[in-house]
Design a protein around this motif. Structure first.
Motif, short mmCIF file in Angstrom:
data_model
loop_
_atom_site.label_atom_id
_atom_site.label_comp_id
_atom_site.label_asym_id
_atom_site.label_seq_id
_atom_site.Cartn_x
_atom_site.Cartn_y
_atom_site.Cartn_z
N GLN A 378 0.83 -1.21 0.00
CA GLN A 378 0.00 0.00 0.00
C GLN A 378 0.86 1.26 0.00
O GLN A 378 0.63 2.18 -0.79
CB GLN A 378 -0.83 -0.03 1.28
N VAL A 379 1.87 1.26 0.88
CA VAL A 379 2.76 2.42 0.96
C VAL A 379 3.56 2.54 -0.33
O VAL A 379 3.62 3.61 -0.95
CB VAL A 379 3.72 2.29 2.18
N ALA A 380 4.16 1.41 -0.76
CA ALA A 380 5.03 1.44 -1.95
C ALA A 380 4.26 1.96 -3.16
O ALA A 380 4.77 2.78 -3.92
CB ALA A 380 5.58 0.04 -2.21
N SER A 381 3.01 1.49 -3.33
CA SER A 381 2.31 1.90 -4.56
C SER A 381 1.90 3.37 -4.47
O SER A 381 1.94 4.07 -5.48
CB SER A 381 1.11 0.99 -4.84
N GLN A 382 1.54 3.85 -3.29
CA GLN A 382 1.20 5.28 -3.18
C GLN A 382 2.44 6.14 -3.43
O GLN A 382 2.37 7.19 -4.06
CB GLN A 382 0.61 5.58 -1.81
N GLU A 383 3.59 5.67 -2.94
CA GLU A 383 4.83 6.43 -3.15
C GLU A 383 5.16 6.49 -4.64
O GLU A 383 5.50 7.55 -5.17
CB GLU A 383 5.99 5.79 -2.39
N GLY A 384 5.05 5.33 -5.31
CA GLY A 384 5.34 5.27 -6.75
C GLY A 384 4.42 6.20 -7.53
O GLY A 384 4.88 6.96 -8.40
N ALA A 385 3.14 6.18 -7.20
CA ALA A 385 2.17 7.01 -7.93
C ALA A 385 2.46 8.50 -7.70
O ALA A 385 2.38 9.31 -8.62
CB ALA A 385 0.75 6.67 -7.48
N TRP A 386 2.81 8.83 -6.46
CA TRP A 386 3.11 10.24 -6.13
C TRP A 386 4.34 10.71 -6.92
O TRP A 386 4.36 11.81 -7.49
CB TRP A 386 3.36 10.39 -4.62
N LEU A 387 5.36 9.83 -6.97
CA LEU A 387 6.59 10.18 -7.68
C LEU A 387 6.31 10.40 -9.17
O LEU A 387 6.87 11.31 -9.79
CB LEU A 387 7.60 9.04 -7.50
N ALA A 388 5.44 9.57 -9.76
CA ALA A 388 5.11 9.71 -11.18
C ALA A 388 4.48 11.09 -11.42
O ALA A 388 4.83 11.79 -12.36
CB ALA A 388 4.13 8.62 -11.60
#
Ligand code: FAD
Ligand code: NAI
Length: 515
Positions: A378-388
């Motif tokens: 959950q954390v990893a995917s939110q971080e990835g989306a934010w970075l994009a």
């Protein structure tokens, strides 16, 4: 009034019918689209900044999903050429789900990006921050003339996840099995069947049968609990039916160093899980710390009846080691290179913009980064989306700033007041757009809740809802768990395959053959 009632039923029926048609159409279109990538996907543009992404897990893939690849020359490096939907991995250890159903080839996914992305199946072995290069090695069985090289970067995203923690306990790597990758699930599935078949070998001694059929799971976090639940399900629904000889001796034990399992869940759900395990005859050994592992038994330390520490030998046939995460060598080596990271123990320390502290143009996402959140998908995917979003905005900002400087030159050289005014209006408009684009705040994690399967078609859920917390456990939660994970699956293909696997194991039972 009777007629009116019928009209309602007819309208409802039509609505259902139309939604079913629309749903089927949408799914078919999704499948067709997935199978037909654009022929003329523009090649990566080396004149643009090179963005290197390490890893194809939750963090990196979520970044790649949302990243506008036209803005950068994107290069992905990972030894795994697929994305793995880890929440359903425990189900693969017993064959409830087949592993390929939760894998999505990275090639398929990258072929659908606006501009093409280069992918190298390789392990990043070292990041040289001073030279701005990543050294990569082809670790696969087939090697060409070149199997080690370097990839230069202008911007780098590290999303390499974590390794299995063993805390240096002797024997774990040699004798235990982990549960992180597809290969791990396959090894566990084979080992379970091997133990069962060996236990029924002619003239096997009773002690040896007991040992072989003792399945020990170390670590009472969600990985250990979910696996123990799946294993007991496998025994209850299939193994004891097809191998009746093991019926009385098969036993699952969960060993946990802390006073309770699932420490991240609320107290009532911990109690519910422990009660469910008891009913399912899974033994839980809390406050028990494994100190040594040999080929046939583990040595565990706990408090004896007199309160004094005692060490006991627990024989096992299968040992699954699920005690959390440790740093990958690539990450620990990088930490050593950056003075600002000297106190980082659990991963790369990042700031609120996910920038690796002490570095420029290097970001970290997921389990390899420490940003005060739990190491979860959950954390990893939110971080990835934010970075994009941040990278897309950065590219837009550069574009607008270039346009603005062109316009100010034009304004200076304007031949008349009218033209100057017109350019001035354009500049104002662009400045407004620039402010909007730049308005991206720091990364903030939204916790949607925690979910875990605990076996016997029951699950526990701590859901964050309307600034409160809602805890539930049982069969209804299990239905919720299933629908939530189906919804979260990477692709339509994954969703359909997982549903087929669930139906298959319900109708035919799980496969007890060993390959
Ligand atoms: P990963 O997803 O682990 O990806 C790391 C990537 O980096 C992989 O592609 C790997 O091949 C690649 N890589 C590794 N080394 C290198 C290298 N040297 N160079 C280049 N690439 C490299 N979390 C939840 O929120 N909910 C759940 O239900 C849940 N269930 C889980 C069940 C299991 C069995 C496990 C093991 C974990 C579960 N998690 C769950 C945790 C979740 O999977 C992780 O937090 C998540 O995978 C972290 O994402 P990541 O991108 O950091 O790393
Ligand atoms: P974890 O770190 O959550 O739990 C490991 C457990 O092992 C700890 O409770 C620890 O006390 C215990 N332990 C450590 N050493 C031990 C020893 N020597 N003897 C006995 N017990 C020992 O690890 P896990 O379960 O692998 O999860 C890793 C991450 O992935 C966590 O952040 C977790 O939240 C996430 N995850 C989430 C899932 C979900 O939400 N359903 C499922 C699986 C993982």
């Amino acid at each position: 009034p009777k007629k009116k009632g019928f009209r309602w039923i007819r309208a409802l029926w039509r609505l259902t019918y139309l939604s079913a048609i629309a749903g089927t159409g949408y799914t078919c279109y999704g499948i067709w689209e997935m199978r037909h990538p654009e022929e003329d996907q523009p090649a990566p543009d080396p004149s643009k900044k090179t963005l290197v992404v390490l890893g194809t897990g939750w963090g990196s893939v979520s970044l790649l999903k949302k990243l506008d690849t036209e803005n950068y020359n994107v290069v992905v490096v990972s030894p795994r050429n697929y994305f793995l939907f880890t929440p359903l991995l425990p189900s693969c250890t017993v064959g409830t789900i087949e592993h390929r159903s939760i894998m999505e080839p990275i090639r398929n996914f990258l072929r659908h990006k606006k501009a093409s992305v280069r992918y190298y199946e390789a392990e990043a072995t070292k990041i040289d921050y001073d030279r701005r290069v990543v050294y990569i090695n082809d670790e696969s069985d087939i090697k060409g003339d070149v199997s080690a090289t370097e990839v230069p970067f202008d911007m780098l995203v590290i999303g390499v996840g974590a390794e299995n923690a063993t805390f240096g306990i002797p024997g774990v790597r040699e004798h235990g099995l982990f549960l992180k990758e597809v290969g791990d699930a396959q090894r566990i599935r084979n080992r379970i069947m091997d133990c069962c078949e060996t236990a029924t070998f002619k003239d096997q001694t009773p002690d040896e049968i007991q040992r072989l059929l003792h399945m020990v799971v170390v670590g009472g976090g969600p990985t250990g609990v979910e696996f123990a639940g799946e294993l007991q399900d496998f025994f209850n629904s299939d193994l004891k039916k097809w191998i009746p000889d093991i019926r009385e001796k098969f036993h699952v034990t969960l060993v946990e160093a802390l006073p309770n399992v699932l420490p991240m869940f609320s107290k009532q759900l911990i109690e519910y899980t422990e009660k469910t395990f008891k009913e399912e005859t899974i033994s839980i050994r809390t406050k028990t710390m494994v100190k040594n592992v040999t080929e046939k038994y583990i040595e565990a330390e706990s408090a004896g009846p007199d309160g004094k520490k005692q060490v006991e030998k627990i024989p096992y046939g299968l040992l699954v080691w699920a005690t959390g995460n440790a740093l990958r060598p690539l990450v620990s080596d990088f930490i050593k290179q950056i003075p600002a990271q000297k106190d980082s123990r659990r991963g790369l320390a990042v700031n609120e913009y996910l920038v690796v502290k002490g570095c420029e143009n290097v970001w970290a996402v997921g389990d390899c980064a420490v940003a005060n959140y739990a190491p979860t998908a959950q954390v990893a995917s939110q971080e990835g989306a934010w970075l994009a979003r941040m990278f897309n905005n950065m590219a837009k900002t550069n574009e607008i700033e270039a346009e603005l400087s062109e316009l100010s030159v034009k304004q200076e050289k304007a031949p008349s007041k009218d033209v100057r005014d017109a350019v001035f209006t354009d500049i104002k408009e662009l400045q407004k757009r620039l402010r909007r684009v730049k308005q991206i705040g720091p990364f903030e994690y939204t916790h949607n809740g925690s979910l875990a399967y605990i076996g016997s078609e029951k699950a526990v859920a701590d859901i964050s809802w309307l600034s409160g917390n809602f805890a539930s456990g049982g069969t209804l939660t299990y239905i919720f768990w299933k629908s939530a994970y189906i919804n979260m699956c990477f692709s339509t293909r994954n969703r359909i395959l997982v549903c087929i696997d669930w139906a298959k194991s319900k109708v035919f039972g799980r496969d007890v053959s060993r390959v």
